[in-house]
Design a protein around this motif. Structure first.
Motif, PDB file in Angstrom:
ATOM      1  N   ASN A   1       0.830  -1.212   0.000  1.00 63.24           N
ATOM      2  CA  ASN A   1       0.000   0.000   0.000  1.00 63.24           C
ATOM      3  C   ASN A   1       0.857   1.252   0.000  1.00 63.24           C
ATOM      4  OD1 ASN A   1      -2.383  -1.476   0.007  1.00 63.24           O
ATOM      5  ND2 ASN A   1      -2.545  -1.457   2.226  1.00 63.24           N
ATOM      6  N   LEU A   2       1.924   1.246   0.793  1.00 64.48           N
ATOM      7  CA  LEU A   2       2.828   2.392   0.851  1.00 64.48           C
ATOM      8  C   LEU A   2       3.448   2.651  -0.529  1.00 64.48           C
ATOM      9  CD1 LEU A   2       5.128   3.405   3.650  1.00 64.48           C
ATOM     10  CD2 LEU A   2       6.196   3.055   1.444  1.00 64.48           C
ATOM     11  N   VAL A   3       3.874   1.585  -1.198  1.00 64.19           N
ATOM     12  CA  VAL A   3       4.441   1.722  -2.543  1.00 64.19           C
ATOM     13  C   VAL A   3       3.405   2.323  -3.493  1.00 64.19           C
ATOM     14  CG1 VAL A   3       5.239   0.402  -4.557  1.00 64.19           C
ATOM     15  CG2 VAL A   3       6.182  -0.078  -2.291  1.00 64.19           C
ATOM     16  N   GLY A   4       2.172   1.857  -3.387  1.00 66.05           N
ATOM     17  CA  GLY A   4       1.109   2.390  -4.237  1.00 66.05           C
ATOM     18  C   GLY A   4       0.838   3.864  -3.999  1.00 66.05           C
ATOM     19  N   GLN A   5       0.959   4.289  -2.758  1.00 64.50           N
ATOM     20  CA  GLN A   5       0.713   5.691  -2.408  1.00 64.50           C
ATOM     21  C   GLN A   5       1.863   6.599  -2.792  1.00 64.50           C
ATOM     22  OE1 GLN A   5       0.154   5.366   1.810  1.00 64.50           O
ATOM     23  NE2 GLN A   5      -2.013   4.856   1.653  1.00 64.50           N
ATOM     24  N   GLU A   6       3.095   6.106  -2.665  1.00 64.96           N
ATOM     25  CA  GLU A   6       4.264   6.981  -2.765  1.00 64.96           C
ATOM     26  C   GLU A   6       5.049   6.879  -4.066  1.00 64.96           C
ATOM     27  OE1 GLU A   6       6.750   6.506   0.685  1.00 64.96           O
ATOM     28  OE2 GLU A   6       5.174   7.200   2.044  1.00 64.96           O
ATOM     29  N   THR A   7       4.687   5.945  -4.930  1.00 64.56           N
ATOM     30  CA  THR A   7       5.461   5.766  -6.160  1.00 64.56           C
ATOM     31  C   THR A   7       4.527   5.572  -7.351  1.00 64.56           C
ATOM     32  OG1 THR A   7       5.582   3.346  -6.207  1.00 64.56           O
ATOM     33  CG2 THR A   7       7.181   4.482  -4.794  1.00 64.56           C
ATOM     34  N   PRO A   8       5.073   5.660  -8.555  1.00 63.30           N
ATOM     35  CA  PRO A   8       4.260   5.347  -9.734  1.00 63.30           C
ATOM     36  C   PRO A   8       4.112   3.840  -9.957  1.00 63.30           C
ATOM     37  CG  PRO A   8       6.432   6.130 -10.407  1.00 63.30           C
ATOM     38  CD  PRO A   8       6.360   6.252  -8.914  1.00 63.30           C
ATOM     39  N   LEU A   9       4.779   3.034  -9.131  1.00 61.36           N
ATOM     40  CA  LEU A   9       4.697   1.580  -9.271  1.00 61.36           C
ATOM     41  C   LEU A   9       3.281   1.091  -8.981  1.00 61.36           C
ATOM     42  CD1 LEU A   9       7.975   0.540  -7.399  1.00 61.36           C
ATOM     43  CD2 LEU A   9       7.623   0.618  -9.877  1.00 61.36           C
ATOM     44  N   ASP A  10       2.884   0.044  -9.676  1.00 61.21           N
ATOM     45  CA  ASP A  10       1.591  -0.591  -9.439  1.00 61.21           C
ATOM     46  C   ASP A  10       1.813  -1.777  -8.506  1.00 61.21           C
ATOM     47  OD1 ASP A  10      -0.826  -1.922  -9.463  1.00 61.21           O
ATOM     48  OD2 ASP A  10      -0.931  -2.122 -11.636  1.00 61.21           O
ATOM     49  N   PRO A  11       1.308  -1.710  -7.275  1.00 69.28           N
ATOM     50  CA  PRO A  11       1.515  -2.817  -6.320  1.00 69.28           C
ATOM     51  C   PRO A  11       1.014  -4.160  -6.856  1.00 69.28           C
ATOM     52  CG  PRO A  11       0.573  -0.923  -5.213  1.00 69.28           C
ATOM     53  CD  PRO A  11       0.552  -0.626  -6.682  1.00 69.28           C
ATOM     54  N   GLU A  12       0.052  -4.135  -7.753  1.00 72.56           N
ATOM     55  CA  GLU A  12      -0.481  -5.381  -8.325  1.00 72.56           C
ATOM     56  C   GLU A  12       0.573  -6.086  -9.194  1.00 72.56           C
ATOM     57  OE1 GLU A  12      -4.059  -6.372  -8.464  1.00 72.56           O
ATOM     58  OE2 GLU A  12      -4.475  -4.955  -6.846  1.00 72.56           O
ATOM     59  N   GLN A  13       1.548  -5.309  -9.679  1.00 69.04           N
ATOM     60  CA  GLN A  13       2.600  -5.868 -10.529  1.00 69.04           C
ATOM     61  C   GLN A  13       3.795  -6.382  -9.725  1.00 69.04           C
ATOM     62  OE1 GLN A  13       2.037  -6.179 -13.894  1.00 69.04           O
ATOM     63  NE2 GLN A  13       0.019  -5.445 -13.273  1.00 69.04           N
ATOM     64  N   LEU A  14       3.774  -6.154  -8.428  1.00 68.86           N
ATOM     65  CA  LEU A  14       4.853  -6.609  -7.548  1.00 68.86           C
ATOM     66  C   LEU A  14       4.477  -7.959  -6.946  1.00 68.86           C
ATOM     67  CD1 LEU A  14       5.593  -3.234  -5.722  1.00 68.86           C
ATOM     68  CD2 LEU A  14       6.825  -4.241  -7.641  1.00 68.86           C
ATOM     69  N   PRO A  15       5.462  -8.686  -6.397  1.00 69.20           N
ATOM     70  CA  PRO A  15       5.119  -9.965  -5.743  1.00 69.20           C
ATOM     71  C   PRO A  15       4.035  -9.746  -4.692  1.00 69.20           C
ATOM     72  CG  PRO A  15       7.501  -9.675  -5.855  1.00 69.20           C
ATOM     73  CD  PRO A  15       6.888  -8.382  -6.311  1.00 69.20           C
ATOM     74  N   GLN A  16       3.077 -10.636  -4.650  1.00 71.11           N
ATOM     75  CA  GLN A  16       1.957 -10.484  -3.717  1.00 71.11           C
ATOM     76  C   GLN A  16       2.227 -11.118  -2.362  1.00 71.11           C
ATOM     77  OE1 GLN A  16      -0.858  -8.378  -4.452  1.00 71.11           O
ATOM     78  NE2 GLN A  16       0.848  -7.874  -5.808  1.00 71.11           N
ATOM     79  N   SER A  17       3.328 -11.839  -2.251  1.00 72.47           N
ATOM     80  CA  SER A  17       3.785 -12.291  -0.930  1.00 72.47           C
ATOM     81  C   SER A  17       5.228 -11.830  -0.783  1.00 72.47           C
ATOM     82  CB  SER A  17       3.647 -13.803  -0.777  1.00 72.47           C
ATOM     83  OG  SER A  17       4.442 -14.462  -1.740  1.00 72.47           O
ATOM     84  N   CYS A  18       5.639 -11.665   0.429  1.00 70.67           N
ATOM     85  CA  CYS A  18       6.933 -11.052   0.729  1.00 70.67           C
ATOM     86  C   CYS A  18       8.085 -11.829   0.091  1.00 70.67           C
ATOM     87  CB  CYS A  18       7.128 -10.957   2.244  1.00 70.67           C
ATOM     88  SG  CYS A  18       8.626 -10.054   2.682  1.00 70.67           S
ATOM     89  N   PRO A  19       8.844 -11.173  -0.803  1.00 70.08           N
ATOM     90  CA  PRO A  19       9.965 -11.846  -1.466  1.00 70.08           C
ATOM     91  C   PRO A  19      11.260 -11.817  -0.648  1.00 70.08           C
ATOM     92  CG  PRO A  19       9.732  -9.643  -2.349  1.00 70.08           C
ATOM     93  CD  PRO A  19       8.622  -9.832  -1.331  1.00 70.08           C
ATOM     94  N   PHE A  20      11.226 -11.129   0.490  1.00 70.70           N
ATOM     95  CA  PHE A  20      12.433 -10.949   1.292  1.00 70.70           C
ATOM     96  C   PHE A  20      12.497 -11.971   2.428  1.00 70.70           C
ATOM     97  CE2 PHE A  20      11.021  -6.574   0.053  1.00 70.70           C
ATOM     98  CZ  PHE A  20      11.981  -6.367  -0.932  1.00 70.70           C
ATOM     99  N   SER A  21      13.679 -12.522   2.644  1.00 76.48           N
ATOM    100  CA  SER A  21      13.891 -13.391   3.803  1.00 76.48           C
ATOM    101  C   SER A  21      14.035 -12.503   5.034  1.00 76.48           C
ATOM    102  CB  SER A  21      15.164 -14.218   3.608  1.00 76.48           C
ATOM    103  OG  SER A  21      16.298 -13.357   3.669  1.00 76.48           O
ATOM    104  N   GLU A  22      14.014 -13.113   6.210  1.00 76.72           N
ATOM    105  CA  GLU A  22      14.239 -12.326   7.428  1.00 76.72           C
ATOM    106  C   GLU A  22      15.613 -11.671   7.391  1.00 76.72           C
ATOM    107  OE1 GLU A  22      13.314 -13.881  11.324  1.00 76.72           O
ATOM    108  OE2 GLU A  22      11.492 -14.837  10.558  1.00 76.72           O
ATOM    109  N   ALA A  23      16.603 -12.379   6.845  1.00 75.19           N
ATOM    110  CA  ALA A  23      17.947 -11.794   6.739  1.00 75.19           C
ATOM    111  C   ALA A  23      17.917 -10.577   5.816  1.00 75.19           C
ATOM    112  CB  ALA A  23      18.938 -12.835   6.230  1.00 75.19           C
ATOM    113  N   ASP A  24      17.178 -10.660   4.705  1.00 75.36           N
ATOM    114  CA  ASP A  24      17.050  -9.517   3.796  1.00 75.36           C
ATOM    115  C   ASP A  24      16.397  -8.342   4.519  1.00 75.36           C
ATOM    116  OD1 ASP A  24      18.016 -11.001   1.609  1.00 75.36           O
ATOM    117  OD2 ASP A  24      15.989 -11.568   0.964  1.00 75.36           O
ATOM    118  N   ILE A  25      15.358  -8.645   5.270  1.00 77.60           N
ATOM    119  CA  ILE A  25      14.579  -7.593   5.933  1.00 77.60           C
ATOM    120  C   ILE A  25      15.411  -6.881   6.991  1.00 77.60           C
ATOM    121  CG2 ILE A  25      12.592  -7.143   7.444  1.00 77.60           C
ATOM    122  CD1 ILE A  25      11.195  -9.526   5.973  1.00 77.60           C
TER     123      ILE A  25
END
Length: 147
Positions: free
Chosen positions: A113-137
């Motif tokens: 939602n934050l990405v959708g509000q703050e960028t021209p990116l379409d959140p629907e085009q991004l992964p719908q589940s978290c692509p980051f591991s805990e180490a990434d996060i």
């Protein structure tokens, strides 16, 4: 006819009165029903705090990953601050650790939602589940050399 209680009229005064009763050992005088409700609410608040901070962190990690041309010093420090605050929150509330994976899932939705509000990116085009591991996060280095 419903009577208005101190709890309804002045919450702060009610909390102070409950503290006085507890300190004086006057347990029979406590407003048990509302005390239970408020203690439960405090627990929910800690979970909400974790989810909200993860939402901000994950949103900024998504922006960092998918908008490399727009990276800013502000994003670096938001990521750093949220990581620090989440670590601190988990240290102060270690019983939240088993809830972390669920909080990441919910936080990721908030991040989209934050990405959708703050960028021209379409959140629907991004992964719908978290692509980051805990180490990434929590640990992946953020390139401090901005383009």
């Amino acid at each position: 006819m419903q009577t208005t209680t101190l709890y309804d009229q002045d919450f702060y005064a009610w909390t102070q009165h409950q503290v006085e009763l507890l300190r004086a050992g006057q347990l029979g005088e406590l407003d048990i029903e509302n005390l239970i409700e408020e203690i439960e609410s405090l627990g929910r608040q800690e979970r909400r705090e974790l989810r909200n901070r993860l939402g901000v962190l994950l949103g900024h990690l998504l922006k960092w990953h998918y908008q490399s041309e727009a990276r800013s010093k502000s994003w670096v420090y938001t990521i750093k601050e949220q990581r620090q605050e989440i670590r601190r929150h988990l240290k102060e509330n270690p019983s939240l650790k088993p809830y972390l994976s669920e909080a990441i899932e919910i936080g990721y939705e908030k991040g989209l939602n934050l990405v959708g509000q703050e960028t021209p990116l379409d959140p629907e085009q991004l992964p719908q589940s978290c692509p980051f591991s805990e180490a990434d996060i929590f640990e992946a280095p953020i390139d401090w050399q901005l383009k």
